[in-house]
Write an enzyme that holds these catalytic residues in place. Structure first.
Site, PDB file in Angstrom:
ATOM      1  N   GLY A  98       0.830  -1.209   0.000  1.00 33.30           N
ATOM      2  CA  GLY A  98       0.000   0.000   0.000  1.00 33.30           C
ATOM      3  C   GLY A  98       0.854   1.244   0.000  1.00 33.30           C
ATOM      4  O   GLY A  98       2.069   1.199   0.177  1.00 33.30           O
ATOM      5  N   ASP A 133       8.636   6.336   7.688  1.00 39.21           N
ATOM      6  CA  ASP A 133       8.274   7.672   8.191  1.00 39.21           C
ATOM      7  C   ASP A 133       7.328   8.418   7.256  1.00 39.21           C
ATOM      8  O   ASP A 133       6.917   9.543   7.558  1.00 39.21           O
ATOM      9  CB  ASP A 133       9.539   8.508   8.436  1.00 39.21           C
ATOM     10  N   ASP A 260       4.482  -4.460  -7.560  1.00 36.10           N
ATOM     11  CA  ASP A 260       3.819  -3.240  -7.081  1.00 36.10           C
ATOM     12  C   ASP A 260       4.367  -2.015  -7.794  1.00 36.10           C
ATOM     13  O   ASP A 260       3.848  -0.915  -7.593  1.00 36.10           O
ATOM     14  CB  ASP A 260       3.990  -3.086  -5.560  1.00 36.10           C
TER      15      ASP A 260
HETATM   16  P1  AMP Z   1       9.073   1.348  -3.289  1.00 36.07           P
HETATM   17  O1  AMP Z   1      10.312   0.545  -3.084  1.00 36.07           O
HETATM   18  O2  AMP Z   1       9.307   2.833  -3.284  1.00 36.07           O
HETATM   19  O3  AMP Z   1       8.277   0.906  -4.460  1.00 36.07           O
HETATM   20  O4  AMP Z   1       8.181   1.108  -1.979  1.00 36.07           O
HETATM   21  C1  AMP Z   1       7.775  -0.153  -1.555  1.00 36.07           C
HETATM   22  C2  AMP Z   1       6.816  -0.015  -0.382  1.00 36.07           C
HETATM   23  O5  AMP Z   1       7.447   0.628   0.725  1.00 36.07           O
HETATM   24  C3  AMP Z   1       5.582   0.810  -0.695  1.00 36.07           C
HETATM   25  O6  AMP Z   1       4.499   0.234  -0.016  1.00 36.07           O
HETATM   26  C4  AMP Z   1       5.942   2.160  -0.117  1.00 36.07           C
HETATM   27  O7  AMP Z   1       4.790   2.909   0.189  1.00 36.07           O
HETATM   28  C5  AMP Z   1       6.733   1.780   1.127  1.00 36.07           C
HETATM   29  N1  AMP Z   1       7.664   2.837   1.542  1.00 36.07           N
HETATM   30  C6  AMP Z   1       8.816   3.201   0.939  1.00 36.07           C
HETATM   31  N2  AMP Z   1       9.419   4.208   1.595  1.00 36.07           N
HETATM   32  C7  AMP Z   1       8.632   4.507   2.663  1.00 36.07           C
HETATM   33  C8  AMP Z   1       8.705   5.466   3.733  1.00 36.07           C
HETATM   34  N3  AMP Z   1       9.732   6.318   3.838  1.00 36.07           N
HETATM   35  N4  AMP Z   1       7.703   5.474   4.632  1.00 36.07           N
HETATM   36  C9  AMP Z   1       6.681   4.621   4.538  1.00 36.07           C
HETATM   37  N5  AMP Z   1       6.558   3.703   3.563  1.00 36.07           N
HETATM   38  C10 AMP Z   1       7.512   3.634   2.635  1.00 36.07           C
HETATM   39 MG    MG Z   2       6.645   1.346  -5.361  1.00 40.42          MG
END
Ligand code: AMP
Ligand code: MG
Length: 503
Positions: A98, A133, A260
């Site tokens: 999510g 965060d 995702d």
């Molecule tokens: P990503 O690698 O950017 O595609 O992120 C993978 C998952 O980690 C997704 O569900 C993001 O919303 C969550 N996510 C990444 N960075 C953060 C953050 N700093 N705080 C909260 N959730 C994060």
């Molecule tokens: Mg992502």
């Protein structure tokens, strides 16, 4: 506080005319959540051209941008929410991901009648943040801004950058970094992982609701199809096959092709540790978290197919009541992915070397020989093709091309075969070169230039290199002699060997 704490807009003077279809889906699709305010927002980039394309009030948005694009000031008509999704991360299924740091403000209908999402990234925690965060660091925000806009200018489907705001607050990663919020625009943020979220819960009804939503939104022509869900699977596979072929055409390595991070619309999304390859080598990996090279440059088609197989699994219950039959249908669709990719890639690479649509038996060999030589000779991918454009006009330009090789002269036999082949097409050299110039960019976001711009901004608050880079990359197919330094590969010592997603 922001200088935009109390903007006044009448009902008809709203800067954004939202129409939020995702917020009308069942509750389980998302969690309503407001952005968390930041201390000292400052607008550092605003994409006026995109605002115009979206039919937004660019003047009002720019004037109050620090407030709106930080999330401090709610945009009238927005219904902020975090989307639920699951996903396979590096092959491992995570049933609940999510939007952990992204908040969808809502949707607008753009000037071309297309529905587009407007989302804040880094606007604070959501119910899906797990231990994160909810924030973003300035460096990754600027990287996404630069690279997504460059992608768009290259003519490749992608999410867009509407704005970037510095928050005036630190974020804590491996070191303390300045924080930022990125405003992303997308055809939608529905991912393969969104389907997996419901399928993994055995919630077939909502898999169907989601499928109907995306057919309406992205594939309206399929509405009357005899097998709309199978047709949807095929259509997504085709757009992804086309997208990946186009990535390969410009040397793009996504870096985190988790399910995702794969859209249903066929747009490139989630520019984390992404990078453009300099020297041609299909095994190239930059991402510091991709230790086994799962998402290496040359693996991307195979991973695309793997992800489509995950989408097929998520759609199984909709394909046919007889599940054996459904599996058969899904397998056949997944099998078609590679054929589609090969067809798209053939079109991309033929155009890059100046061949028209009429194929000859030896064309495949001609293409392979060029790529093998570029690999063996450690040639810069982008420059080699750009100089091939000049060589298409006459052999006076051959030396400049051969100079890119470890052994200049290694392309002599190939150039002779290529010219003999081109001579069998009824196209003038000038017309051919002009067409090639439109598909072989002079400028890509070279990693060392991106890094240089990010470092200046993050360490010194100097955004001039960021601006210069976005300007150059807005016209990637034009020779811009004043910016020749942006067209050349890194010198020894300038190479970037690893990129970080910075989350
Ligand atoms: P990503 O690698 O950017 O595609 O992120 C993978 C998952 O980690 C997704 O569900 C993001 O919303 C969550 N996510 C990444 N960075 C953060 C953050 N700093 N705080 C909260 N959730 C994060
Ligand atoms: Mg992502």
């Amino acid at each position: 506080m922001s200088n935009a704490t109390n903007p006044q807009h009448g009902d008809d003077g709203r800067p954004v005319a939202f129409d939020n279809s995702y917020a009308r889906l069942p509750d389980v699709f998302f969690a309503p959540v407001d952005p968390s305010p930041v201390e000292a927002p400052r607008l550092i980039a605003f994409n006026r051209a995109l605002a115009g394309e979206l039919g937004l009030d660019a003047d009002a948005l720019e004037r109050h941008g620090a407030g709106y694009f930080s999330g401090n000031v709610p945009l009238p008509g927005s219904l902020p929410l975090a989307m639920a999704y699951a996903g396979h991360q590096f092959g491992q299924f995570v049933p609940q991901l999510g939007d952990g740091r992204a908040i969808l403000l809502g949707e607008v209908i753009d000037r071309n009648g297309r529905r587009r999402d407007i989302q804040l990234k880094g606007a604070g925690q959501t119910p899906y943040s797990r231990r994160g965060d909810g924030r973003a660091a300035l460096g990754p925000v600027l990287r996404e801004y630069i690279v997504s806009e460059a992608m768009h200018a290259l003519g490749i489907p992608t999410t867009r950058a509407l704005a970037a705001v510095a928050t005036g607050q630190p974020v804590y990663r491996d070191r303390v970094l300045p924080g930022a919020v990125f405003t992303r625009v997308a055809a939608s943020h529905v991912r393969v992982g969104t389907f997996q979220f419901f399928a993994a819960r055995g919630d077939t009804e909502n898999v169907r609701v989601l499928a109907d939503h995306v057919i309406d939104r992205h594939y309206p022509a399929l509405k009357g199809a005899e097998q709309p869900y199978l047709a949807l699977l095929d259509a997504v596979a085709d757009r992804q096959a086309s997208l990946i072929a186009r990535w390969l055409g410009v040397g793009f390595i996504h870096g985190v092709m988790n399910t995702d991070n794969m859209t249903i619309s066929g747009e490139t999304i989630d520019f984390g540790p992404c990078a453009f390859m300099d020297r041609y080598d299909p095994r190239t990996v930059y991402s510091s978290i991709d230790r086994n090279g799962r998402y290496a440059f040359g693996n991307q088609p195979m991973i695309g197919q793997w992800n489509i197989a995950r989408l097929a699994e998520a759609l199984l219950a909709l394909l046919c009541d007889d599940q054996d039959k459904a599996v058969e249908m899904a397998n056949a669709a997944v099998g078609r992915f590679m054929e589609r990719f090969q067809a798209h890639w053939k079109a991309v690479i033929r155009a890059k070397i100046g061949l028209g649509a009429d194929e000859e038996d030896d064309d495949q060999g001609l293409i392979r020989d060029l790529l093998v030589t570029l690999y063996e000779q450690k040639a810069d991918y982008t420059l080699a093709f750009r100089r091939l454009v000049d060589a298409a006009e006459g052999d006076a330009a051959d030396d400049a091309l051969q100079d890119l090789l470890e052994t200049p002269g290694a392309l002599t036999p190939w150039l002779a075969l290529w010219r003999a082949r081109l001579a069998r097409e009824a196209v003038t050299p000038q017309a051919r070169a002009a067409a090639m110039r439109r598909v072989n960019p002079a400028f890509i976001p070279r990693n060392h230039k991106v890094e240089e711009a990010l470092t200046a901004a993050v360490d010194h608050g100097d955004f001039s290199l960021f601006s210069a880079l976005t300007d150059v990359l807005a016209r990637p197919y034009e020779d811009q002699p004043a910016f020749a330094a942006y067209a050349v590969p890194p010198k020894p010592g300038e190479e970037i060997t690893a990129t970080f997603c910075g989350t």
